[in-house]
Design a protein around this motif. Structure first.
Motif, PDB file in Angstrom:
ATOM      1  N   THR A 369       0.907  -1.359   0.192  1.00 12.64           N
ATOM      2  CA  THR A 369       0.131   0.047   0.391  1.00 12.64           C
ATOM      3  C   THR A 369       0.847   1.117   0.327  1.00 12.64           C
ATOM      4  OG1 THR A 369      -1.646  -1.021   0.868  1.00 12.64           O
ATOM      5  CG2 THR A 369      -1.874   1.352   0.570  1.00 12.64           C
ATOM      6  N   GLY A 370       2.140   1.537   0.341  1.00  9.79           N
ATOM      7  CA  GLY A 370       2.967   2.326   0.710  1.00  9.79           C
ATOM      8  C   GLY A 370       3.567   2.608  -0.301  1.00  9.79           C
ATOM      9  N   LEU A 371       4.128   2.003  -1.148  1.00  7.66           N
ATOM     10  CA  LEU A 371       4.639   1.711  -2.049  1.00  7.66           C
ATOM     11  C   LEU A 371       3.281   1.726  -3.399  1.00  7.66           C
ATOM     12  CD1 LEU A 371       7.153  -1.426  -2.427  1.00  7.66           C
ATOM     13  CD2 LEU A 371       8.151   1.138  -1.552  1.00  7.66           C
ATOM     14  N   ALA A 372       2.539   1.486  -3.251  1.00  3.52           N
ATOM     15  CA  ALA A 372       1.896   2.376  -4.829  1.00  3.52           C
ATOM     16  C   ALA A 372       1.503   3.627  -4.429  1.00  3.52           C
ATOM     17  CB  ALA A 372       0.135   1.440  -4.196  1.00  3.52           C
ATOM     18  N   GLU A 373       1.261   3.673  -3.035  1.00  7.71           N
ATOM     19  CA  GLU A 373       1.168   6.056  -3.218  1.00  7.71           C
ATOM     20  C   GLU A 373       2.240   6.633  -2.950  1.00  7.71           C
ATOM     21  OE1 GLU A 373      -0.740   5.910   1.074  1.00  7.71           O
ATOM     22  OE2 GLU A 373      -2.449   5.264   0.785  1.00  7.71           O
ATOM     23  N   ILE A 374       3.383   5.627  -3.082  1.00  5.48           N
ATOM     24  CA  ILE A 374       4.740   7.154  -2.444  1.00  5.48           C
ATOM     25  C   ILE A 374       5.241   7.516  -4.778  1.00  5.48           C
ATOM     26  CG2 ILE A 374       7.210   6.940  -2.887  1.00  5.48           C
ATOM     27  CD1 ILE A 374       6.179   5.673  -0.128  1.00  5.48           C
ATOM     28  N   SER A 375       4.901   5.405  -5.554  1.00  4.37           N
ATOM     29  CA  SER A 375       4.804   5.818  -6.040  1.00  4.37           C
ATOM     30  C   SER A 375       4.160   6.926  -7.191  1.00  4.37           C
ATOM     31  CB  SER A 375       4.847   4.502  -7.835  1.00  4.37           C
ATOM     32  OG  SER A 375       5.939   3.405  -6.574  1.00  4.37           O
ATOM     33  N   ALA A 376       2.479   6.260  -6.884  1.00  2.65           N
ATOM     34  CA  ALA A 376       1.805   7.236  -7.823  1.00  2.65           C
ATOM     35  C   ALA A 376       1.459   8.602  -7.574  1.00  2.65           C
ATOM     36  CB  ALA A 376       0.271   6.775  -7.017  1.00  2.65           C
ATOM     37  N   GLU A 377       2.290   9.261  -6.733  1.00  2.00           N
ATOM     38  CA  GLU A 377       2.715  10.720  -6.246  1.00  2.00           C
ATOM     39  C   GLU A 377       4.457  11.332  -6.928  1.00  2.00           C
ATOM     40  OE1 GLU A 377       4.958  12.827  -3.065  1.00  2.00           O
ATOM     41  OE2 GLU A 377       3.431  11.952  -2.165  1.00  2.00           O
ATOM     42  N   ALA A 378       5.121   9.736  -7.367  1.00  2.00           N
ATOM     43  CA  ALA A 378       5.989  10.709  -8.189  1.00  2.00           C
ATOM     44  C   ALA A 378       5.527  10.348  -9.648  1.00  2.00           C
ATOM     45  CB  ALA A 378       7.321   9.064  -7.986  1.00  2.00           C
ATOM     46  N   GLN A 379       5.239   9.176 -10.257  1.00  2.36           N
ATOM     47  CA  GLN A 379       4.244   9.602 -11.464  1.00  2.36           C
ATOM     48  C   GLN A 379       3.790  10.160 -11.976  1.00  2.36           C
ATOM     49  OE1 GLN A 379       5.185   7.610 -13.283  1.00  2.36           O
ATOM     50  NE2 GLN A 379       5.860   5.049 -13.149  1.00  2.36           N
ATOM     51  N   ARG A 380       2.734  10.484 -11.111  1.00  3.39           N
ATOM     52  CA  ARG A 380       1.483  12.255 -11.185  1.00  3.39           C
ATOM     53  C   ARG A 380       3.067  13.430 -11.160  1.00  3.39           C
ATOM     54  NH1 ARG A 380      -1.715  10.122  -7.230  1.00  3.39           N
ATOM     55  NH2 ARG A 380      -1.052  11.809  -5.690  1.00  3.39           N
ATOM     56  N   LEU A 381       4.064  14.001 -10.043  1.00  9.40           N
ATOM     57  CA  LEU A 381       5.092  14.294 -10.506  1.00  9.40           C
ATOM     58  C   LEU A 381       5.695  14.502 -11.938  1.00  9.40           C
ATOM     59  CD1 LEU A 381       6.204  17.175  -9.292  1.00  9.40           C
ATOM     60  CD2 LEU A 381       7.655  15.399  -8.150  1.00  9.40           C
ATOM     61  N   LEU A 382       6.254  13.361 -12.184  1.00  6.56           N
ATOM     62  CA  LEU A 382       7.008  12.903 -13.964  1.00  6.56           C
ATOM     63  C   LEU A 382       6.213  14.085 -14.789  1.00  6.56           C
ATOM     64  CD1 LEU A 382       9.056   9.528 -13.179  1.00  6.56           C
ATOM     65  CD2 LEU A 382       9.798  12.118 -13.650  1.00  6.56           C
ATOM     66  N   GLY A 383       4.975  13.252 -14.854  1.00  8.44           N
ATOM     67  CA  GLY A 383       3.940  13.971 -15.797  1.00  8.44           C
ATOM     68  C   GLY A 383       3.715  15.024 -15.666  1.00  8.44           C
ATOM     69  N   MET A 384       3.356  15.979 -14.236  1.00  6.16           N
ATOM     70  CA  MET A 384       3.761  17.361 -14.806  1.00  6.16           C
ATOM     71  C   MET A 384       4.837  17.622 -15.039  1.00  6.16           C
ATOM     72  SD  MET A 384       2.596  20.027 -11.638  1.00  6.16           S
ATOM     73  CE  MET A 384       3.007  21.318 -11.610  1.00  6.16           C
ATOM     74  N   ARG A 385       5.785  17.326 -14.869  1.00 10.11           N
ATOM     75  CA  ARG A 385       7.762  17.533 -15.755  1.00 10.11           C
ATOM     76  C   ARG A 385       6.988  17.197 -17.109  1.00 10.11           C
ATOM     77  NH1 ARG A 385      11.598  15.051 -11.244  1.00 10.11           N
ATOM     78  NH2 ARG A 385      11.585  16.819  -9.503  1.00 10.11           N
ATOM     79  N   LEU A 386       6.506  16.537 -17.383  1.00 10.15           N
ATOM     80  CA  LEU A 386       6.415  16.178 -18.845  1.00 10.15           C
ATOM     81  C   LEU A 386       5.921  17.620 -19.674  1.00 10.15           C
ATOM     82  CD1 LEU A 386       7.633  14.085 -20.979  1.00 10.15           C
ATOM     83  CD2 LEU A 386       5.662  13.029 -20.525  1.00 10.15           C
ATOM     84  N   ARG A 387       5.116  17.653 -18.841  1.00  4.63           N
ATOM     85  CA  ARG A 387       4.030  18.204 -19.417  1.00  4.63           C
ATOM     86  C   ARG A 387       4.265  20.252 -19.243  1.00  4.63           C
ATOM     87  NH1 ARG A 387      -0.814  20.245 -15.721  1.00  4.63           N
ATOM     88  NH2 ARG A 387       0.472  21.791 -15.381  1.00  4.63           N
ATOM     89  N   ASP A 388       5.112  20.558 -18.649  1.00  4.61           N
ATOM     90  CA  ASP A 388       5.376  21.860 -18.103  1.00  4.61           C
ATOM     91  C   ASP A 388       6.848  21.727 -19.455  1.00  4.61           C
ATOM     92  OD1 ASP A 388       4.036  22.113 -16.424  1.00  4.61           O
ATOM     93  OD2 ASP A 388       5.056  22.176 -14.385  1.00  4.61           O
TER      94      ASP A 388
END
Length: 666
Positions: A369-388
């Protein structure tokens, strides 16, 4: 001389499996550390995510497994501990000879921060209301006996201190909980001088660098019925929270009245607790003789196991028959036939495979559960970086061949966006203030003062009163009010979640964030824990316990023990709520940081282009390189997360397969 490497002589069934589990945890902790470092190096770890990873590391590394041994006197409990854990040292470590047995609850553990020693808490501390947890913080109140861990003889000599007794008057014995005028049959015999022999120590902690203890095993050795009943913290806290409880009976005695009393009053109420509960029918060697065949002996043991299972109301596969004494002798003399005849290997297999499989299941769920939440947050951030970065690349590409007017237009647009961002920050600050106000309200209710207030009121009603049939009512009302506190905190978490979800939709729409609605906090596990504590200790406030409760010292100790359990539940709930709150806003914090950094980079780029200090083609190539890096980070993040999850899954499958292989020892 006692060498740690001599543990290899044990035969491996218990030790090797436990050691393998410890090694897996150590390797997994290192992998988590590497993952946390990778996230930090790439700026993908918010403070909440890194804190969550640190807690997962601590949980995996410091996962303690407590195995409690419970029995009436002379059932071979200490001998069983010797056979299971200490045969590699070539002699008995726990006192198990006739007339010399453990007289006080004894914990065997290892804390590398302290030297090897035996710590002994004087029995007189029972006359004070402080709990054992409180006494643990008062090191000067304990007698500390240093031990040379390299010498088996020195260790055994120091451990022998737990057998010591002292003589007190009947009145003193009554105050200490060893004399009951209502049930004189269970009272110890008087000495010629009219005194009562009682344990000299209330509790013992043996800090010993045994390889299994180093891996997180904790052994709890409890004395007979009188000592268990007089120490509320044992039945309120230590035994219910043990991951495994072995209740030892004697094949030569069967289930006696005092055995049944221990089972019904102190163990049966916790049979549904998380953990393994086994009945060990010891001393089967008393059934061996030259006049009966092995088949007849096996049939006698089978009948006894079924009889014990029926008497205690447990499945027959929860009753195992062994000879601890023959197991110990067989292991020390390396007599494989004697070890097999003792049936100790079957107990070891059931204990380690079921216990470790169960422990890993709990750890497994938390880690994934902890790993999934941390990975999802990091993926969202990378998606934002990619968009920017894509937007920046398009913005710079659009400047090629354009005049100064177009560049000024972009600068003006940046200024507007910056102004909008400042308005966004102000909105976030207001949101954070409202969130903190609600959180502080919940933390205030979950704090220690609430428990202290509620139990002080309950304790006041106990003072100087004999219990009546209706006295459970205020006890249950106390827990009902505490349940309302948890429910109130759950409601506050719901308010925070709804407020954040609505605000995130607004921020995404107005300012282009990619915020996901926070998960809902679920405090139901803590409410269930509270209910278990209430139900499992309800009998302590019944009329049957009236005599004990008439002793102010016992009532105070009981309330202190319950308070300790409650503090643990409420502190865990508060910690979970705090971590949930941080995780719920971590994505906002890190996206705000990214947005702020994006403004700075874009402004500097436009400024340098305006001053002809930066070639557009060069900047575009830099952005393309950064886009490649971000896409690689996305792949790396996915691979690392999947590898960690696979490590957890693989360990779980191996443990479950082993547990299933021993699921029916009948």
């Amino acid at each position: 001389m006692m060498e740690a490497t001599s543990v290899a002589a044990e035969g491996q069934t218990f030790n090797q499996r436990f050691d393998e589990y410890g090694q897996w945890r150590e390797v997994f902790v290192k992998e988590l550390q590497a993952f946390a470092q990778w996230l930090a190096e790439r700026g993908l770890g918010s403070s909440a995510a890194l804190e969550r990873l640190a807690r997962l590391q601590e949980q995996a590394f410091d996962d303690k497994i407590t195995v409690a041994f419970v029995a009436e006197y002379s059932r071979g409990k200490s001998e069983l501990i010797n056979a299971l854990f200490f045969s590699s040292y070539g002699r008995r470590i726990m006192p198990a000879s006739a007339g010399r047995t453990t007289m006080c609850p004894t914990e065997l553990t290892w804390d590398a921060a302290r030297p090897p020693s035996v710590q002994l808490l004087p029995i007189e501390t029972r006359k004070l209301s402080a709990s054992l947890a409180d006494w643990r913080l008062k090191g000067s109140s304990w007698l500390t006996v240093p031990i040379d861990a390299r010498s088996a003889d020195d260790v055994a000599k120091a451990v022998q201190r737990v057998t010591e007794t002292t003589q007190v008057s009947q009145e003193e014995a009554r105050r200490l909980g060893f004399w009951n005028d209502e049930d004189p049959a269970d009272n110890p015999p008087l000495t010629p001088a009219g005194l009562v022999e009682v344990p000299r120590w209330r509790h013992a902690v043996i800090n010993f660098p045994h390889p299994l203890l180093k891996k997180g095993l904790v052994i709890l050795d409890t004395p007979g019925l009188n000592a268990i009943g007089a120490e509320p913290e044992l039945t309120v806290s230590l035994l219910p929270q043990a991951q495994a409880v072995l209740f030892i009976l004697g094949a030569d005695t069967g289930v006696t009245r005092s055995d049944r009393q221990i089972w019904q009053e102190h163990l049966l109420r916790h049979i549904d607790a998380v953990g393994l509960r086994l009945i060990v029918l010891n001393k089967i060697d008393t059934l061996w003789d030259a006049l009966t065949s092995k088949e007849e002996q096996a049939e006698q043991i089978r009948r006894q196991r079924h009889g014990v299972a029926q008497t205690l109301g447990v499945p027959v596969n929860h009753v195992l028959a062994v000879s601890a004494q023959k197991a110990l002798v067989g292991k020390i003399t390396r007599d494989a036939a004697l070890v097999r005849a003792s049936a100790i290997r079957q107990l070891e297999s059931v204990l380690v495979d079921s216990l470790l499989g169960q422990r890993h299941l709990i750890l497994h769920q938390s880690l994934l559960t902890g790993l999934a939440e941390i990975s999802a947050e990091a993926q969202r951030l990378l998606g934002m970086r990619l968009r920017d970065l894509t937007e920046q690349s398009q913005e710079i590409a659009g400047l090629q061949g354009k005049n100064a007017s177009a560049r000024r237009s972009i600068r003006a647009r940046l200024a507007r966006e910056r102004k909008e961002f400042d308005a966004c920050v102000n909105k976030v600050l207001g949101l954070r203030a409202a969130q903190n106000k609600l959180l502080n309200q919940a933390f205030h209710e979950l704090g220690g003062k609430t428990i202290k207030r509620e139990l002080a009121e309950l304790a006041a009603q106990l003072q100087g009163k004999m219990l009546t049939l209706g006295f459970q009512k205020p006890y249950l009302k106390t827990f009902a009010r505490l349940q309302e506190v948890l429910e109130g905190s759950q409601d506050i978490a719901g308010q925070i979640q709804r407020m954040l979800a609505e605000s995130y939709v607004s921020l995404n729409t107005e300012f282009g964030f990619s915020l996901a609605a926070p998960a809902t906090l679920d405090l139901s596990a803590f409410k269930a824990d509270l209910q278990k504590i209430a139900e499992s200790n309800r009998h302590m406030f019944s009329v049957g316990n009236a005599f004990k409760m008439s002793s102010g010292e016992f009532a105070d100790r009981l309330v202190a023990a319950i308070a300790m359990r409650l503090r643990a539940v409420f502190e865990a709930a508060a910690n979970e709520m705090e971590l949930w709150s941080k995780a719920s806003t971590a994505q906002l914090d890190i996206q705000l940081k990214e947005r702020r950094h994006n403004f700075v980079v874009r402004s500097e780029t436009i400024e340098r282009i305006q001053q002809a200090d930066l070639d557009l083609g060069t900047r575009l190539r830099e952005l393309d390189d950064r886009l490649i890096d971000v896409r690689q980070d996305q792949l790396q993040l996915q691979r690392r997360s999947e590898a960690l999850a696979q490590t957890v899954h693989d360990a779980g499958r191996a443990l479950q397969a082993a547990a299933q292989a021993h699921s029916d020892p009948a």
